[in-house]
Design a protein around this motif. Structure first.
Motif, PDB file in Angstrom:
ATOM      1  N   ILE A   1      -8.886  11.961  -1.102  1.00 46.75           N
ATOM      2  CA  ILE A   1      -9.489  10.736  -1.630  1.00 46.75           C
ATOM      3  C   ILE A   1      -8.514  10.056  -2.582  1.00 46.75           C
ATOM      4  CG2 ILE A   1     -11.366   9.840  -3.073  1.00 46.75           C
ATOM      5  CD1 ILE A   1     -13.104  12.144  -1.897  1.00 46.75           C
ATOM      6  N   ALA A   2      -7.873  10.838  -3.457  1.00 48.18           N
ATOM      7  CA  ALA A   2      -6.898  10.275  -4.407  1.00 48.18           C
ATOM      8  C   ALA A   2      -5.713   9.650  -3.671  1.00 48.18           C
ATOM      9  CB  ALA A   2      -6.418  11.355  -5.378  1.00 48.18           C
ATOM     10  N   LEU A   3      -5.196  10.329  -2.634  1.00 51.98           N
ATOM     11  CA  LEU A   3      -4.090   9.763  -1.862  1.00 51.98           C
ATOM     12  C   LEU A   3      -4.503   8.476  -1.160  1.00 51.98           C
ATOM     13  CD1 LEU A   3      -2.511  13.011  -0.410  1.00 51.98           C
ATOM     14  CD2 LEU A   3      -1.342  11.306  -1.817  1.00 51.98           C
ATOM     15  N   HIS A   4      -5.720   8.453  -0.628  1.00 51.48           N
ATOM     16  CA  HIS A   4      -6.220   7.233   0.013  1.00 51.48           C
ATOM     17  C   HIS A   4      -6.329   6.098  -1.012  1.00 51.48           C
ATOM     18  CE1 HIS A   4      -8.469   4.574   2.611  1.00 51.48           C
ATOM     19  NE2 HIS A   4      -9.387   4.480   1.661  1.00 51.48           N
ATOM     20  N   GLN A   5      -6.831   6.399  -2.192  1.00 52.95           N
ATOM     21  CA  GLN A   5      -6.941   5.380  -3.237  1.00 52.95           C
ATOM     22  C   GLN A   5      -5.572   4.893  -3.676  1.00 52.95           C
ATOM     23  OE1 GLN A   5      -9.300   7.591  -6.044  1.00 52.95           O
ATOM     24  NE2 GLN A   5     -11.236   6.813  -5.217  1.00 52.95           N
ATOM     25  N   MET A   6      -4.592   5.798  -3.756  1.00 53.40           N
ATOM     26  CA  MET A   6      -3.224   5.390  -4.114  1.00 53.40           C
ATOM     27  C   MET A   6      -2.641   4.471  -3.046  1.00 53.40           C
ATOM     28  SD  MET A   6      -1.490   8.845  -5.601  1.00 53.40           S
ATOM     29  CE  MET A   6       0.106   8.073  -5.795  1.00 53.40           C
ATOM     30  N   ARG A   7      -2.840   4.834  -1.797  1.00 53.32           N
ATOM     31  CA  ARG A   7      -2.300   4.011  -0.713  1.00 53.32           C
ATOM     32  C   ARG A   7      -2.979   2.644  -0.675  1.00 53.32           C
ATOM     33  NH1 ARG A   7      -1.881   5.024   5.575  1.00 53.32           N
ATOM     34  NH2 ARG A   7      -0.159   3.606   5.923  1.00 53.32           N
ATOM     35  N   ALA A   8      -4.292   2.607  -0.903  1.00 53.28           N
ATOM     36  CA  ALA A   8      -5.000   1.332  -0.940  1.00 53.28           C
ATOM     37  C   ALA A   8      -4.516   0.478  -2.117  1.00 53.28           C
ATOM     38  CB  ALA A   8      -6.509   1.566  -1.038  1.00 53.28           C
ATOM     39  N   ALA A   9      -4.280   1.111  -3.261  1.00 56.84           N
ATOM     40  CA  ALA A   9      -3.763   0.375  -4.418  1.00 56.84           C
ATOM     41  C   ALA A   9      -2.367  -0.158  -4.139  1.00 56.84           C
ATOM     42  CB  ALA A   9      -3.757   1.272  -5.658  1.00 56.84           C
ATOM     43  N   ALA A  10      -1.548   0.617  -3.429  1.00 49.67           N
ATOM     44  CA  ALA A  10      -0.199   0.161  -3.080  1.00 49.67           C
ATOM     45  C   ALA A  10      -0.271  -1.007  -2.105  1.00 49.67           C
ATOM     46  CB  ALA A  10       0.610   1.305  -2.473  1.00 49.67           C
ATOM     47  N   GLN A  11      -1.165  -0.941  -1.119  1.00 50.58           N
ATOM     48  CA  GLN A  11      -1.307  -2.031  -0.149  1.00 50.58           C
ATOM     49  C   GLN A  11      -1.805  -3.310  -0.824  1.00 50.58           C
ATOM     50  OE1 GLN A  11      -0.358  -1.999   2.972  1.00 50.58           O
ATOM     51  NE2 GLN A  11       0.080   0.171   3.153  1.00 50.58           N
ATOM     52  N   ASP A  12      -2.682  -3.149  -1.822  1.00 49.95           N
ATOM     53  CA  ASP A  12      -3.248  -4.298  -2.534  1.00 49.95           C
ATOM     54  C   ASP A  12      -2.389  -4.744  -3.708  1.00 49.95           C
ATOM     55  OD1 ASP A  12      -5.359  -4.133  -0.783  1.00 49.95           O
ATOM     56  OD2 ASP A  12      -6.666  -3.057  -2.187  1.00 49.95           O
ATOM     57  N   HIS A  13      -1.259  -4.076  -3.941  1.00 55.07           N
ATOM     58  CA  HIS A  13      -0.370  -4.362  -5.079  1.00 55.07           C
ATOM     59  C   HIS A  13      -1.123  -4.262  -6.408  1.00 55.07           C
ATOM     60  CE1 HIS A  13       2.790  -5.509  -2.332  1.00 55.07           C
ATOM     61  NE2 HIS A  13       1.943  -6.321  -1.715  1.00 55.07           N
TER      62      HIS A  13
ATOM     63  N   MET B   1       5.234   2.469  -5.454  1.00 56.53           N
ATOM     64  CA  MET B   1       4.244   1.881  -4.549  1.00 56.53           C
ATOM     65  C   MET B   1       4.879   1.503  -3.219  1.00 56.53           C
ATOM     66  SD  MET B   1       1.474  -0.407  -6.679  1.00 56.53           S
ATOM     67  CE  MET B   1       2.610  -1.657  -7.182  1.00 56.53           C
ATOM     68  N   GLY B   2       6.081   0.944  -3.259  1.00 58.54           N
ATOM     69  CA  GLY B   2       6.786   0.595  -2.028  1.00 58.54           C
ATOM     70  C   GLY B   2       7.117   1.826  -1.201  1.00 58.54           C
ATOM     71  N   ALA B   3       7.553   2.892  -1.860  1.00 61.33           N
ATOM     72  CA  ALA B   3       7.859   4.137  -1.149  1.00 61.33           C
ATOM     73  C   ALA B   3       6.597   4.723  -0.531  1.00 61.33           C
ATOM     74  CB  ALA B   3       8.505   5.141  -2.101  1.00 61.33           C
ATOM     75  N   MET B   4       5.481   4.586  -1.226  1.00 57.16           N
ATOM     76  CA  MET B   4       4.211   5.103  -0.699  1.00 57.16           C
ATOM     77  C   MET B   4       3.793   4.319   0.541  1.00 57.16           C
ATOM     78  SD  MET B   4       1.836   7.256  -1.992  1.00 57.16           S
ATOM     79  CE  MET B   4       0.186   7.713  -1.594  1.00 57.16           C
ATOM     80  N   LYS B   5       4.004   3.009   0.526  1.00 54.82           N
ATOM     81  CA  LYS B   5       3.645   2.185   1.680  1.00 54.82           C
ATOM     82  C   LYS B   5       4.544   2.479   2.875  1.00 54.82           C
ATOM     83  CE  LYS B   5       3.748  -2.071   0.273  1.00 54.82           C
ATOM     84  NZ  LYS B   5       3.552  -3.461  -0.091  1.00 54.82           N
TER      85      LYS B   5
END
Length: 189
Positions: free
Chosen positions: A28-40, A109-113
């Protein structure tokens, strides 16, 4: 009797739901991080990253790679050994400063995306649409109760990309604490 059975059933359901939430909380935390990265959304992303530990992780890996690459020869040349030692010292100092500058919310965030620390090289507006990049493929493992590792896969079969290490903080809160870079082949000199 029915009231007691009902209360025990509700209690068992609550305990099961809490255990399931605890078990899946790193995902869930990884999904939230990825969503935050996608949404900047840097504020939401930063809440899930332990930047000092992340910087130290990257620094130690770069220093280990430099120690492996810059080894003095065994030919007895003292001047060559001194030059290699000086070069390694300067390289490590530059690497430390570079990591301090690069490990920031935008870079992470860019690396995560992208699933890679390598910057995108396609064109000036390549990062804006991001529609051509499919979802990242990964394998994951839980190490004990407090560590969760997500290994990103590359386009080459059987080759592992970078790994994201999440550590638990509290009951079910996780933070990105370490990144393991993929091994690089030694560069010829």
């Amino acid at each position: 009797m029915k009231a007691i059975d009902f209360k025990l059933g509700i209690a068992a359901l609550c305990v099961s739901a809490g255990a399931a939430y605890w078990y899946y909380s790193p995902l869930i935390a990884l999904h939230q991080m990825r969503a935050a990265a996608q949404d900047h959304n840097a504020e939401s992303f930063n809440a899930r990253v332990d930047y000092p530990r992340l910087r130290e992780s990257v620094k130690s890996q770069l220093n280990a790679a430099m120690n492996e690459q810059v080894k003095p020869g065994n030919d007895g040349d003292d001047l060559g050994k001194a030059g290699a030692a000086l070069g390694k010292m300067l390289g490590m100092a530059m690497a430390d400063k570079m990591v301090d500058a690069m490990v920031n919310p935008e870079f992470v965030m860019g690396a995560m995306k992208r699933g890679s620390i390598a910057p995108r090289r396609q064109g000036a507006g390549a990062d804006q649409g991001d529609g051509g990049k499919p979802d990242l493929k990964y394998t994951s493992e839980r190490v004990g109760f407090d560590k969760y590792i997500m290994h990103l896969e590359t386009d080459k079969p059987g080759e592992r990309g970078m790994s994201l290490i999440m550590e638990r903080h509290g009951f079910a809160s996780w933070k990105l604490a370490e990144v393991r870079l993929p091994p690089r082949p030694a560069a010829p000199f």
